[in-house]
Design an enzyme around this catalytic site. Sequence first.
Site, PDB file in Angstrom:
ATOM      1  N   SER A 113      -0.604  23.230  17.026  1.00  0.00           N
ATOM      2  CA  SER A 113      -1.861  23.660  17.660  1.00  0.00           C
ATOM      3  C   SER A 113      -2.119  22.758  18.852  1.00  0.00           C
ATOM      4  O   SER A 113      -1.659  21.608  18.889  1.00  0.00           O
ATOM      5  CB  SER A 113      -3.024  23.515  16.677  1.00  0.00           C
ATOM      6  OG  SER A 113      -4.264  23.695  17.346  1.00  0.00           O
ATOM      7  N   TYR A 146      -7.580  18.464  10.460  1.00  0.00           N
ATOM      8  CA  TYR A 146      -6.800  19.510  11.121  1.00  0.00           C
ATOM      9  C   TYR A 146      -6.018  18.926  12.305  1.00  0.00           C
ATOM     10  O   TYR A 146      -4.815  19.157  12.451  1.00  0.00           O
ATOM     11  CB  TYR A 146      -7.737  20.624  11.602  1.00  0.00           C
ATOM     12  CG  TYR A 146      -7.029  21.815  12.213  1.00  0.00           C
ATOM     13  CD1 TYR A 146      -6.541  22.840  11.414  1.00  0.00           C
ATOM     14  CD2 TYR A 146      -6.851  21.915  13.595  1.00  0.00           C
ATOM     15  CE1 TYR A 146      -5.895  23.941  11.971  1.00  0.00           C
ATOM     16  CE2 TYR A 146      -6.201  23.007  14.158  1.00  0.00           C
ATOM     17  CZ  TYR A 146      -5.727  24.018  13.337  1.00  0.00           C
ATOM     18  OH  TYR A 146      -5.076  25.091  13.898  1.00  0.00           O
ATOM     19  N   LYS A 171      -1.851  18.721  12.605  1.00  0.00           N
ATOM     20  CA  LYS A 171      -1.068  19.445  13.617  1.00  0.00           C
ATOM     21  C   LYS A 171      -0.232  18.473  14.470  1.00  0.00           C
ATOM     22  O   LYS A 171       0.882  18.812  14.895  1.00  0.00           O
ATOM     23  CB  LYS A 171      -1.998  20.298  14.488  1.00  0.00           C
ATOM     24  CG  LYS A 171      -2.657  21.444  13.708  1.00  0.00           C
ATOM     25  CD  LYS A 171      -1.635  22.392  13.087  1.00  0.00           C
ATOM     26  CE  LYS A 171      -2.261  23.625  12.485  1.00  0.00           C
ATOM     27  NZ  LYS A 171      -1.274  24.585  11.940  1.00  0.00           N
TER      28      LYS A 171
END
Length: 258
Positions: A148, A163, A167
């Site tokens: 991401s 998160y 990533k």
Amino acid sequence: MGIIERMRLDGKKGFVTGAARGIGKRTATAFAEAGADVAIVDLDIEVAQQTAKEIAEKTGRKIIAIKCDVTNEAEVQKMVDTVVAELGGLDFCHANAGICINAPADEMTYQQWLKVINVNLNSVFLTDTIAGKYMLAHGGGSIINTASMSGHIVNVPQPQCAYNASKAGVMQLTKSLAVEWAKKNVRVNSISPGYIGTELITSAPQLKPLIEQWNAMAPMGRLGAPEELMGIVVYLASEAASFTTGSDFVIDGAFTCF
Ligand code: NAD
């Protein structure tokens, strides 16, 4: 062979995790449109079966649905075995399943942290190494991971430290496997999408103010569409990408450029 022929996937077999809906559904469709047989792998087997039917009708390829929790080692092994048995081999895979929990770091529970790291990073280790072992023993293959832009920047205004860390981990895992397997014809790359307007995001009224803030920060002034990720994954799975390994492809409409 011309470049367009080298980008086709005729006769190839692969799977996409988190493919019942969203980005994975589009990349599975893209692989099938390019000529591959594809397994739709997801926790949600009902939606995965519907997606498999839709893609099979659209493309005429063999598309199967497999229920699998990608955080469970035994289930991932069984899923890869099923792909090989039912499709007749494994040439590429897209490790794409992921989740996000938004919480300020000083309020995030350790359980929330572990959940995100488990689904987004540990599962990619399981998927890549179990699929990779098959590919190493059978002449090679191409592995694509969904990272991401959050592995490159810290998103605002929403707090999502687990998160972002997961990533960044996916990208470094990708590079590590690419180096280890470079001489063995197994290529490993990642894609780093910016904000993508999947159905879940665009159909949630509570996200509208957040989307407006993201769009105000975005050079193109809009979200990406999941269809705008289809070309890169077909390229990466194909022979046209034979010298492409250990790379991360940021597809974010220039969001992370400044
Ligand atoms: P989504 O929520 O629409 O789809 C994710 C799919 O993964 C769902 O079908 C879900 O059932 C499945 N899934 C979740 N946990 C699973 C598990 N443990 N085992 C198997 N399947 C599981 O999400 P999306 O927006 O399509 O995102 C797909 C990937 O792209 C994720 O890794 C996400 O982090 C990443 N990503 C998304 C965006 C975005 O803006 N949508 C941007 C960058 C990266």
